[in-house]
Structure formats: C-alpha cells, structure tokens
Write an enzyme that holds these catalytic residues in place. Structure first.
Site, PDB file in Angstrom:
ATOM      1  CB  SER A   1     -15.627 -18.542   1.832  1.00 47.34           C
ATOM      2  OG  SER A   1     -14.525 -17.707   0.347  1.00 47.34           O
ATOM      3  N   GLY A   2     -15.410 -19.780  -1.749  1.00 47.58           N
ATOM      4  CA  GLY A   2     -15.710 -19.564  -3.246  1.00 47.58           C
ATOM      5  C   GLY A   2     -15.575 -17.995  -3.144  1.00 47.58           C
ATOM      6  CG  ASN A   3     -17.405 -14.597  -1.246  1.00 45.70           C
ATOM      7  OD1 ASN A   3     -18.164 -14.749  -1.876  1.00 45.70           O
ATOM      8  ND2 ASN A   3     -17.205 -15.647  -0.535  1.00 45.70           N
ATOM      9  N   GLY A   4     -13.210 -15.669  -2.866  1.00 46.17           N
ATOM     10  CA  GLY A   4     -12.049 -15.299  -3.607  1.00 46.17           C
ATOM     11  C   GLY A   4     -11.541 -15.335  -4.924  1.00 46.17           C
TER      12      GLY A   4
ATOM     13  CG  HIS B   1      -5.017 -24.639   0.254  1.00 48.41           C
ATOM     14  ND1 HIS B   1      -4.904 -23.168  -0.638  1.00 48.41           N
ATOM     15  CD2 HIS B   1      -5.946 -24.426   1.268  1.00 48.41           C
ATOM     16  CE1 HIS B   1      -4.701 -22.061   0.270  1.00 48.41           C
ATOM     17  NE2 HIS B   1      -5.291 -22.354   1.168  1.00 48.41           N
TER      18      HIS B   1
ATOM     19  NE  ARG C   1     -34.458  -7.537 -14.069  1.00 55.43           N
ATOM     20  CZ  ARG C   1     -35.668  -8.268 -14.435  1.00 55.43           C
ATOM     21  NH1 ARG C   1     -35.064  -9.521 -14.301  1.00 55.43           N
ATOM     22  NH2 ARG C   1     -36.569  -7.539 -14.542  1.00 55.43           N
TER      23      ARG C   1
ATOM     24  CB  CYS D   1     -11.531 -21.097  -3.660  1.00 54.80           C
ATOM     25  SG  CYS D   1     -12.582 -19.735  -3.083  1.00 54.80           S
TER      26      CYS D   1
ATOM     27  CG  HIS E   1     -33.501 -15.360 -13.596  1.00 54.77           C
ATOM     28  ND1 HIS E   1     -33.443 -14.778 -11.532  1.00 54.77           N
ATOM     29  CD2 HIS E   1     -34.147 -16.376 -13.910  1.00 54.77           C
ATOM     30  CE1 HIS E   1     -35.193 -15.673 -11.888  1.00 54.77           C
ATOM     31  NE2 HIS E   1     -35.166 -16.692 -12.847  1.00 54.77           N
ATOM     32  CG  ASN E   2     -27.956 -13.752 -12.658  1.00 51.15           C
ATOM     33  OD1 ASN E   2     -28.250 -14.765 -11.428  1.00 51.15           O
ATOM     34  ND2 ASN E   2     -28.564 -12.817 -12.596  1.00 51.15           N
TER      35      ASN E   2
ATOM     36  NE  ARG F   1     -10.596 -24.116   4.393  1.00 50.13           N
ATOM     37  CZ  ARG F   1      -9.950 -23.527   4.058  1.00 50.13           C
ATOM     38  NH1 ARG F   1     -10.411 -22.349   3.426  1.00 50.13           N
ATOM     39  NH2 ARG F   1      -9.188 -24.054   3.013  1.00 50.13           N
TER      40      ARG F   1
END
Length: 143
Positions: free
Chosen positions: A67-70, A9, A136, A65, A98-99, A109
């Site tokens: 925070s982008g974290n969840g 949302h 890596r 989302c 690199h990843n 947000r």
C-alpha cells in the site's frame, strides 16, 4: 545522485525496474530491498533507507510496499525524513515542490511499474520551491 531503495515482498519487480532506470541515468543505488516475493517485514527494509538519507549517505530514498503506507510510516519515524506516499507523477512533483520530501513511498499494489518509474523520475527532477513552503516544512519536525 546517490539513491537508497528498500522494498518488501510486494515490490521486487518494481525495485528492479527502478534501479535499472536510475543506473541508466547515472545514479548510484544503495539496495536494501528484498529480491523475492517471500513474505518479509517492511520495517526491516525501510529503516535502512531512512538511515541512509538521515545520515547523508544518500541524497534521496525510495521505499516500496503493497500500500505504500506501512513503509512510509516506518521511515517517517526518523528525524529529518519527509516521506511522501505517491500514486501519480503530479503528487510526486508536489511532494518535492511543497513539502521538500526526501523519500518517495510507492504503493506497488495500486500503481503500475511504468507509473512507478515515472513518479521516481519526476520526484528526482523536481526542486523544492522554498518560499512560503519553507515555514511549513520547518514546522513538521517535533524537535
């Protein structure tokens, strides 16, 4: 390229702008996101994106989302997924270089819509450098 996108949302306006940008640039989009600001659970939209990338139905994924974290935590549960939480185009480039990130996670947000589009553009245009980074990346997987 085929791109899978999912959002909760916090991200319908971001998704709309990103999808318009992607389609304008000739990309095919698989949309798993919500189109409203009614409260939903981000895993319901993240897992399908990760599955698309994991199964080769999409070349890359975009998740959004608050925070982008969840949603990043959600998609990173899938084998072969390397989702990077990005808030600048420079971080998006490094995530690819690199990843070998294959999903970009955008914190709605904490970034503007123009920033988000710019990050997606950079993410998709940047190649993995390989070389010293490959070893890596190989160590990321638990299998």
């Amino acid at each position: 390229m085929k791109i899978s996108i999912g959002n909760d949302h916090a991200g319908p306006d971001y998704k709309k702008a990103i999808v318009e940008f992607l389609e304008k640039n000739g990309h095919e989009v698989i949309n798993h996101g919500t189109n409203t600001t009614d409260s939903v659970d981000y895993p319901d939209f993240g897992h399908p994106v990760a599955t698309d990338v994991e199964k080769g139905k999409a070349d890359f994924g975009i998740v959004i989302c608050g925070s982008g974290n969840g949603i990043a935590m959600t998609v990173n549960k899938h084998q072969g997924i390397r989702a990077a939480l990005c808030w600048t185009k420079e971080i998006a480039a490094l995530a690819r270089q690199h990843n070998d990130a294959n999903i970009i996670s955008i914190p709605a947000r904490f970034t503007s819509i123009p920033q988000a589009v710019e990050m997606v553009d950079m993410f998709l245009k940047t190649d993995f450098e390989g070389g010293r980074h490959q070893n890596r990346v190989n160590k990321i997987s638990c299998s």
